[in-house]
Design a protein around this motif. Structure first.
Motif, PDB file in Angstrom:
ATOM      1  N   ILE A   1       0.791  -1.498   0.023  1.00 15.77           N
ATOM      2  CA  ILE A   1      -0.016   0.156   0.127  1.00 15.77           C
ATOM      3  C   ILE A   1       0.816   1.115   0.080  1.00 15.77           C
ATOM      4  O   ILE A   1       0.482   2.381  -0.697  1.00 15.77           O
ATOM      5  CB  ILE A   1      -0.897  -0.016   1.173  1.00 15.77           C
ATOM      6  CG1 ILE A   1      -1.937  -1.318   1.166  1.00 15.77           C
ATOM      7  CG2 ILE A   1      -1.665   1.192   1.325  1.00 15.77           C
ATOM      8  CD1 ILE A   1      -3.013  -1.357  -0.058  1.00 15.77           C
ATOM      9  N   ARG A   2       1.934   1.310   0.821  1.00 14.50           N
ATOM     10  CA  ARG A   2       2.909   2.468   0.651  1.00 14.50           C
ATOM     11  C   ARG A   2       3.503   2.608  -0.502  1.00 14.50           C
ATOM     12  O   ARG A   2       3.700   3.794  -0.866  1.00 14.50           O
ATOM     13  CB  ARG A   2       4.023   2.049   1.844  1.00 14.50           C
ATOM     14  CG  ARG A   2       4.605   3.165   2.468  1.00 14.50           C
ATOM     15  CD  ARG A   2       5.459   2.983   3.524  1.00 14.50           C
ATOM     16  NE  ARG A   2       5.255   2.638   4.862  1.00 14.50           N
ATOM     17  CZ  ARG A   2       4.857   1.755   5.373  1.00 14.50           C
ATOM     18  NH1 ARG A   2       5.305   0.591   4.913  1.00 14.50           N
ATOM     19  NH2 ARG A   2       4.403   1.711   6.783  1.00 14.50           N
ATOM     20  N   MET A   3       3.737   1.506  -1.283  1.00 10.55           N
ATOM     21  CA  MET A   3       4.364   1.756  -2.421  1.00 10.55           C
ATOM     22  C   MET A   3       3.449   2.310  -3.596  1.00 10.55           C
ATOM     23  O   MET A   3       3.591   2.950  -4.428  1.00 10.55           O
ATOM     24  CB  MET A   3       4.854   0.337  -3.159  1.00 10.55           C
ATOM     25  CG  MET A   3       5.334   0.247  -4.526  1.00 10.55           C
ATOM     26  SD  MET A   3       4.466   0.328  -5.955  1.00 10.55           S
ATOM     27  CE  MET A   3       3.667  -1.193  -5.720  1.00 10.55           C
ATOM     28  N   VAL A   4       2.195   1.782  -3.643  1.00 12.11           N
ATOM     29  CA  VAL A   4       1.036   2.325  -4.555  1.00 12.11           C
ATOM     30  C   VAL A   4       0.917   3.756  -4.199  1.00 12.11           C
ATOM     31  O   VAL A   4       0.814   4.512  -5.332  1.00 12.11           O
ATOM     32  CB  VAL A   4      -0.452   1.773  -4.045  1.00 12.11           C
ATOM     33  CG1 VAL A   4      -1.511   2.422  -4.783  1.00 12.11           C
ATOM     34  CG2 VAL A   4      -0.238  -0.043  -4.417  1.00 12.11           C
ATOM     35  N   PHE A   5       1.002   4.216  -3.211  1.00 17.11           N
ATOM     36  CA  PHE A   5       0.803   5.572  -3.063  1.00 17.11           C
ATOM     37  C   PHE A   5       2.005   6.536  -3.062  1.00 17.11           C
ATOM     38  O   PHE A   5       1.967   7.777  -3.011  1.00 17.11           O
ATOM     39  CB  PHE A   5      -0.056   6.213  -1.609  1.00 17.11           C
ATOM     40  CG  PHE A   5      -1.562   5.690  -1.639  1.00 17.11           C
ATOM     41  CD1 PHE A   5      -2.254   6.267  -2.420  1.00 17.11           C
ATOM     42  CD2 PHE A   5      -1.845   4.429  -0.785  1.00 17.11           C
ATOM     43  CE1 PHE A   5      -3.491   5.807  -2.332  1.00 17.11           C
ATOM     44  CE2 PHE A   5      -3.145   4.156  -0.928  1.00 17.11           C
ATOM     45  CZ  PHE A   5      -4.003   4.778  -1.762  1.00 17.11           C
ATOM     46  N   SER A   6       3.245   5.916  -3.080  1.00 16.81           N
ATOM     47  CA  SER A   6       4.262   6.563  -3.348  1.00 16.81           C
ATOM     48  C   SER A   6       4.588   7.304  -4.537  1.00 16.81           C
ATOM     49  O   SER A   6       3.864   6.950  -5.331  1.00 16.81           O
ATOM     50  CB  SER A   6       5.735   5.542  -3.051  1.00 16.81           C
ATOM     51  OG  SER A   6       5.794   4.777  -4.408  1.00 16.81           O
ATOM     52  N   ARG A   7       5.551   8.208  -4.781  1.00 17.53           N
ATOM     53  CA  ARG A   7       5.783   8.909  -6.154  1.00 17.53           C
ATOM     54  C   ARG A   7       6.148   7.988  -6.951  1.00 17.53           C
ATOM     55  O   ARG A   7       5.591   7.936  -8.131  1.00 17.53           O
ATOM     56  CB  ARG A   7       7.103   9.902  -5.938  1.00 17.53           C
ATOM     57  CG  ARG A   7       6.790  11.135  -5.085  1.00 17.53           C
ATOM     58  CD  ARG A   7       7.992  11.910  -5.236  1.00 17.53           C
ATOM     59  NE  ARG A   7       7.891  12.924  -4.477  1.00 17.53           N
ATOM     60  CZ  ARG A   7       7.182  14.354  -4.380  1.00 17.53           C
ATOM     61  NH1 ARG A   7       6.367  14.379  -5.123  1.00 17.53           N
ATOM     62  NH2 ARG A   7       7.338  14.912  -3.422  1.00 17.53           N
ATOM     63  N   GLN A   8       6.797   6.891  -6.697  1.00 16.61           N
ATOM     64  CA  GLN A   8       7.193   5.558  -7.655  1.00 16.61           C
ATOM     65  C   GLN A   8       5.777   5.205  -8.271  1.00 16.61           C
ATOM     66  O   GLN A   8       5.598   4.862  -9.163  1.00 16.61           O
ATOM     67  CB  GLN A   8       8.176   4.854  -7.113  1.00 16.61           C
ATOM     68  CG  GLN A   8       9.147   4.272  -7.979  1.00 16.61           C
ATOM     69  CD  GLN A   8      10.069   3.417  -7.158  1.00 16.61           C
ATOM     70  OE1 GLN A   8      10.338   3.505  -5.857  1.00 16.61           O
ATOM     71  NE2 GLN A   8      10.907   2.493  -8.071  1.00 16.61           N
TER      72      GLN A   8
ATOM     73  N   LEU B   1      -4.884   8.323 -14.247  1.00 16.61           N
ATOM     74  CA  LEU B   1      -4.719   9.550 -13.296  1.00 16.61           C
ATOM     75  C   LEU B   1      -4.150   9.049 -12.062  1.00 16.61           C
ATOM     76  O   LEU B   1      -4.876   8.325 -11.654  1.00 16.61           O
ATOM     77  CB  LEU B   1      -6.024  10.327 -13.558  1.00 16.61           C
ATOM     78  CG  LEU B   1      -6.503  11.149 -14.470  1.00 16.61           C
ATOM     79  CD1 LEU B   1      -7.836  11.759 -14.423  1.00 16.61           C
ATOM     80  CD2 LEU B   1      -5.508  12.263 -15.073  1.00 16.61           C
ATOM     81  N   PRO B   2      -3.312  10.012 -11.571  1.00 16.96           N
ATOM     82  CA  PRO B   2      -2.828   9.555  -9.987  1.00 16.96           C
ATOM     83  C   PRO B   2      -3.841  10.022  -9.046  1.00 16.96           C
ATOM     84  O   PRO B   2      -4.802  10.941  -9.377  1.00 16.96           O
ATOM     85  CB  PRO B   2      -1.478  10.374 -10.030  1.00 16.96           C
ATOM     86  CG  PRO B   2      -1.838  11.499 -10.788  1.00 16.96           C
ATOM     87  CD  PRO B   2      -2.485  11.054 -11.777  1.00 16.96           C
ATOM     88  N   VAL B   3      -3.739   9.399  -8.104  1.00 17.47           N
ATOM     89  CA  VAL B   3      -4.568  10.098  -6.775  1.00 17.47           C
ATOM     90  C   VAL B   3      -4.207  11.250  -6.337  1.00 17.47           C
ATOM     91  O   VAL B   3      -2.826  11.611  -6.494  1.00 17.47           O
ATOM     92  CB  VAL B   3      -4.867   9.022  -5.583  1.00 17.47           C
ATOM     93  CG1 VAL B   3      -5.357   7.625  -6.040  1.00 17.47           C
ATOM     94  CG2 VAL B   3      -3.409   8.826  -5.052  1.00 17.47           C
TER      95      VAL B   3
ATOM     96  N   ASP C   1       1.411   5.515   8.495  1.00 16.67           N
ATOM     97  CA  ASP C   1       1.974   6.850   8.619  1.00 16.67           C
ATOM     98  C   ASP C   1       2.200   7.392   7.104  1.00 16.67           C
ATOM     99  O   ASP C   1       3.003   7.118   6.362  1.00 16.67           O
ATOM    100  CB  ASP C   1       3.243   7.041   9.458  1.00 16.67           C
ATOM    101  CG  ASP C   1       3.933   8.210   9.646  1.00 16.67           C
ATOM    102  OD1 ASP C   1       3.282   9.236   9.010  1.00 16.67           O
ATOM    103  OD2 ASP C   1       4.845   8.506  10.049  1.00 16.67           O
ATOM    104  N   PRO C   2       1.600   8.637   6.906  1.00 13.32           N
ATOM    105  CA  PRO C   2       1.477   9.135   5.308  1.00 13.32           C
ATOM    106  C   PRO C   2       2.792   9.909   5.131  1.00 13.32           C
ATOM    107  O   PRO C   2       2.862  10.417   4.175  1.00 13.32           O
ATOM    108  CB  PRO C   2       0.464   9.988   5.386  1.00 13.32           C
ATOM    109  CG  PRO C   2       0.082  10.270   6.559  1.00 13.32           C
ATOM    110  CD  PRO C   2       0.633   9.172   7.577  1.00 13.32           C
ATOM    111  N   SER C   3       3.689   9.980   5.902  1.00 15.34           N
ATOM    112  CA  SER C   3       4.856  10.925   5.735  1.00 15.34           C
ATOM    113  C   SER C   3       6.083   9.990   5.270  1.00 15.34           C
ATOM    114  O   SER C   3       6.941   9.262   5.778  1.00 15.34           O
ATOM    115  CB  SER C   3       5.386  11.532   7.087  1.00 15.34           C
ATOM    116  OG  SER C   3       5.523  10.704   8.175  1.00 15.34           O
ATOM    117  N   PHE C   4       6.031   9.750   3.998  1.00 12.25           N
ATOM    118  CA  PHE C   4       6.923   9.211   3.273  1.00 12.25           C
ATOM    119  C   PHE C   4       7.615   9.910   2.137  1.00 12.25           C
ATOM    120  O   PHE C   4       7.565  10.718   1.781  1.00 12.25           O
ATOM    121  CB  PHE C   4       6.392   7.669   2.660  1.00 12.25           C
ATOM    122  CG  PHE C   4       5.334   7.974   1.728  1.00 12.25           C
ATOM    123  CD1 PHE C   4       5.333   8.241   0.326  1.00 12.25           C
ATOM    124  CD2 PHE C   4       4.018   7.496   2.316  1.00 12.25           C
ATOM    125  CE1 PHE C   4       4.574   8.470  -0.468  1.00 12.25           C
ATOM    126  CE2 PHE C   4       2.908   7.660   1.277  1.00 12.25           C
ATOM    127  CZ  PHE C   4       3.215   7.922   0.116  1.00 12.25           C
TER     128      PHE C   4
END
Length: 167
Positions: free
Chosen positions: A129-136, A147-149, A164-167
């Motif tokens: 999930i962290r990877m899905v929402f990361s810049r990459q 389109l990105p979220v 934690d959303p701070s990545f």
């Protein structure tokens, strides 16, 4: 083309070649549900196995029309505005219009995770999930024609599953 009001003599008498993605694609399903009122496309629509084939076919035939996701648009094709009813204003297919809900043929793609709300995600699911929402991860989304979220949506969804959303 003449039936659509085209008066140019080299176009008016030409047939419109219709293209669309194949029946097994998500785009076909969306179009069928939201545009065709759950009816199938006409038999004359030349269905392509991949959405990229729709764009290539239209780009190579000046008398063609079709439908696909806006992320697959190339310089050889023109995206048209659409509207649900004759009385409405036609809306351009843009990221902003999809995000704000004004474009009538947009839909979200959802990611489902099997976990009990209120518990911690196991490390593998959390990292996915962290990877899905990361810049990459979002760059991969863009590269696939979607389109990105938004950053706000990403933060909200991460917090929802206890990350934690701070990545």
């Amino acid at each position: 083309w003449g039936d659509l009001g085209v008066t140019n003599s080299s176009w008016a008498g030409k047939s419109i070649a219709l293209y669309g993605p194949g029946r097994g694609t998500a785009t076909y399903g969306l179009f069928k549900e939201h545009v065709l009122d759950s009816k199938d496309v006409k038999a004359s629509v030349k269905q392509q196995p991949a959405v990229s084939g729709v764009v290539q076919s239209i780009g190579g035939d000046k008398f063609a029309m079709g439908y696909c996701g806006i992320g697959h648009k190339t310089a050889e094709v023109k995206a048209l505005k659409v509207k649900k009813t004759a009385k409405e204003t036609a809306i351009a297919p843009s990221g902003a219009n999809c995000y704000d809900g004004s474009y009538p043929i947009a839909r979200p793609l959802l990611v489902y995770v099997n976990y009990k709300p209120g518990t911690k995600l196991d490390p593998l699911r959390a990292e996915f999930i962290r990877m899905v929402f990361s810049r990459q991860g979002q760059q991969a989304v863009v590269e696939s024609g979607l389109l990105p979220v938004s950053a706000d949506t990403a933060r909200e969804d991460l917090v929802t599953v206890g990350i934690d959303p701070s990545f």
